[in-house]
Design an enzyme around this catalytic site. Structure first.
Site, PDB file in Angstrom:
ATOM      1  N   SER B  53      17.209  11.642   6.419  1.00 26.46           N
ATOM      2  CA  SER B  53      18.178  12.170   7.336  1.00 26.46           C
ATOM      3  C   SER B  53      18.151  13.492   7.278  1.00 26.46           C
ATOM      4  O   SER B  53      18.363  14.230   6.278  1.00 26.46           O
ATOM      5  CB  SER B  53      19.510  11.473   6.968  1.00 26.46           C
ATOM      6  OG  SER B  53      20.494  11.909   8.090  1.00 26.46           O
ATOM      7  N   GLU B  54      17.922  14.361   8.433  1.00 29.89           N
ATOM      8  CA  GLU B  54      17.908  15.750   8.617  1.00 29.89           C
ATOM      9  C   GLU B  54      19.037  16.463   8.195  1.00 29.89           C
ATOM     10  O   GLU B  54      18.834  17.675   7.842  1.00 29.89           O
ATOM     11  CB  GLU B  54      17.408  16.184   9.999  1.00 29.89           C
ATOM     12  CG  GLU B  54      17.908  15.937  11.129  1.00 29.89           C
ATOM     13  CD  GLU B  54      17.448  14.575  11.761  1.00 29.89           C
ATOM     14  OE1 GLU B  54      17.202  13.515  11.124  1.00 29.89           O
ATOM     15  OE2 GLU B  54      17.703  14.612  13.083  1.00 29.89           O
ATOM     16  N   ASN B  55      20.283  15.798   8.251  1.00 31.41           N
ATOM     17  CA  ASN B  55      21.426  16.660   7.710  1.00 31.41           C
ATOM     18  C   ASN B  55      21.347  16.799   6.415  1.00 31.41           C
ATOM     19  O   ASN B  55      22.439  17.253   5.683  1.00 31.41           O
ATOM     20  CB  ASN B  55      22.671  16.044   8.275  1.00 31.41           C
ATOM     21  CG  ASN B  55      22.605  14.555   8.094  1.00 31.41           C
ATOM     22  OD1 ASN B  55      21.780  13.659   8.045  1.00 31.41           O
ATOM     23  ND2 ASN B  55      23.965  14.098   7.721  1.00 31.41           N
ATOM     24  N   SER B  95      15.788  20.480   4.062  1.00 29.38           N
ATOM     25  CA  SER B  95      15.800  19.482   4.774  1.00 29.38           C
ATOM     26  C   SER B  95      14.406  19.730   5.828  1.00 29.38           C
ATOM     27  O   SER B  95      13.667  18.809   5.997  1.00 29.38           O
ATOM     28  CB  SER B  95      16.753  18.582   5.749  1.00 29.38           C
ATOM     29  OG  SER B  95      16.482  17.669   6.215  1.00 29.38           O
TER      30      SER B  95
END
Lengths: 227, 219
Positions: B53-55, B95
């Site tokens: 998840s890019e966060n 990330s």
């Protein structure tokens, strides 16, 4: 604790026209208390660099209701209808930056690096007007570093030196934003004595943090009540 | 999405998600975009993959029970999530080291348009106020493999697979595959290849609702 200031003293650190780097992904890891102070102030012409502008009427979204913002720079504003409306009405400038480019540009800003070449956005509208350069047969574009006058970050805890730990994905942009402002203010849920944080869990060392403000909101059921 | 499950639209979305799930391999690190891709974890069967998840999370688990929700443990769609065994947390710049640096095996994303060589448009519609790009361009530039999971036609019934993009491009890097409710297409330097039909359409019928030319079998 030297770095601890009252939230009402925070506004003295902000000048009209400042560029503020603000941590958060949506409302997660967002300095909600500091934003409330800004929303209640008469500051103007501020530029905010943040991934989003909160949600409608929440988090950074509150600043759209008071007209203190001149410009927003970030990756995703579509889901906040107030931001779209302010932009459509010509009341808000928006500069879109791909999310990874935003994170890296702020990282560079805090690391003393002037800019970097990335493959992200090559061949798109975002790359228009930017220098292109080939490395090993692949095209990259030049992106400038981002720095701020003031950085506002949100952490779970600070110790009295200013070391910060974050809550899960609440870390998001806060780590790099804490390095890239001339003044760095951390809003935290809890302040503990030096030595109480495990060195292994500290993500932002105290060297980056100038001031600490205690969060006014209480977290219940995984949400900050009343925010 | 629950209310849509029984509808034709819901079933078609599930069909696309199931077919994409077949493309996933054990042990892969995968980033799922919004929309149809978020349905994929329900159809993985025994396969073990790691969701990025890019966060700032590798090892995203299922939705928590209400009493376990923490809005500082969320997906990139800002929904509460849990952490799988072996999960790790990191900041946004790390990330995108993962994403842009080619460490994510597969990105599954939606698209507004795809051209015959697999170039993607998935962030802006001409003439409409779209003020977001998110992590789409970074994923397009950096994921090792890209699969587009999308309905065959846009809401206005225009084909999404077209000869040339009329919507703004998300980057010069091409997608590898497109899965729709009707078919699976592969993209190569020579153009589009139909590799599988998923509905009761004939190849000729499929050509009529597709904006790009494609080859099929030994053609």
């Amino acid at each position: 604790m030297e770095k601890l200031i009252d939230r009402s003293d925070f506004l003295k650190l902000i000048d009209n026209g400042d560029t503020l780097l603000v941590g958060g992904f949506g409302l997660s890891g967002t300095p909600l208390t500091l934003i409330d102070e800004l929303a209640a102030s008469d500051k103007k012409d501020l530029t905010v660099v943040s991934n989003n502008l909160g949600e409608e009427g929440r988090g950074l979204g509150k600043l759209l209701l008071t007209g203190c913002l001149k410009k927003a720079k970030g990756s995703y504003f579509t889901t906040n209808r107030d931001a779209v409306q302010a932009w459509s009405d010509g009341k808000l400038e928006i500069e879109l930056v791909p999310q990874g480019t935003l994170a890296e540009a702020i990282r560079c800003g805090g690391a003393g690096i002037g800019g970097f070449y990335t493959k992200t956005a090559v061949g798109t509208k975002v790359a228009e007007g930017k220098e292109e350069r080939e490395f090993d047969g692949e095209t990259y574009i030049l992106e400038k570093a981002i720095k701020g006058d003031v950085s506002l970050v949100k952490a779970l805890k600070a110790d009295t030196l200013g070391n910060l730990v974050y809550d899960h994905t609440g870390r998001n942009f806060n780590k790099v934003i804490a390095t890239a402002g001339k003044i760095v203010i951390a809003e935290v849920d809890e302040i503990v004595e030096v030595g109480e944080l495990e060195p292994l869990e500290i993500v932002t060392p105290h060297v980056y943090v100038d001031y600490v403000v205690k969060n006014k909101y209480e977290k219940k059921g995984g949400k900050y009540i009343g925010s | 999405m629950k209310k849509r499950e029984g509808s034709t639209l819901g079933l078609e979305r599930i069909k696309i998600a199931k077919r994409v799930a077949e493309e996933l391999s054990d042990g892969e690190v995968i980033n799922l975009g919004v929309g149809i891709p978020t349905l994929i974890p329900d159809y993985l069967g025994d396969k073990k993959v790691y969701l990025q998840s890019e966060n700032g999370l590798l090892g995203m688990g299922p939705t928590p029970d209400d009493e376990d929700i923490n809005m500082d443990l969320i997906s990139a769609s800002k929904k509460p999530i849990t952490m799988d065994t072996g999960a790790s947390l990191f900041d946004s710049s790390d990330s995108f080291v993962m994403i842009r640096g080619g460490h994510v095996d597969l990105a599954v994303m939606g698209a507004l348009q795809i051209d015959q060589y697999g170039e993607i448009a998935n962030w802006a519609v001409p003439g409409k106020t779209i003020l977001g790009v998110g992590g789409a361009m970074d994923l397009v530039a950096g994921a090792k493999r890209i699969i587009i999971a999308s309905r065959h036609l846009a809401k206005d019934s225009s084909p999404k697979l077209v000869k040339e993009l009329t919507f703004p491009s998300s980057g010069v890097r091409k997608a590898d595959m497109l899965v729709t409710e009707h078919a699976v297409f592969k993209f190569t330097d020579n153009g589009t290849e139909l590799i599988e039909i998923l509905s009761d359409m004939s190849v000729e019928e499929l050509r009529k609702i597709t904006g790009a030319d494609f080859t099929y079998g030994d053609e």
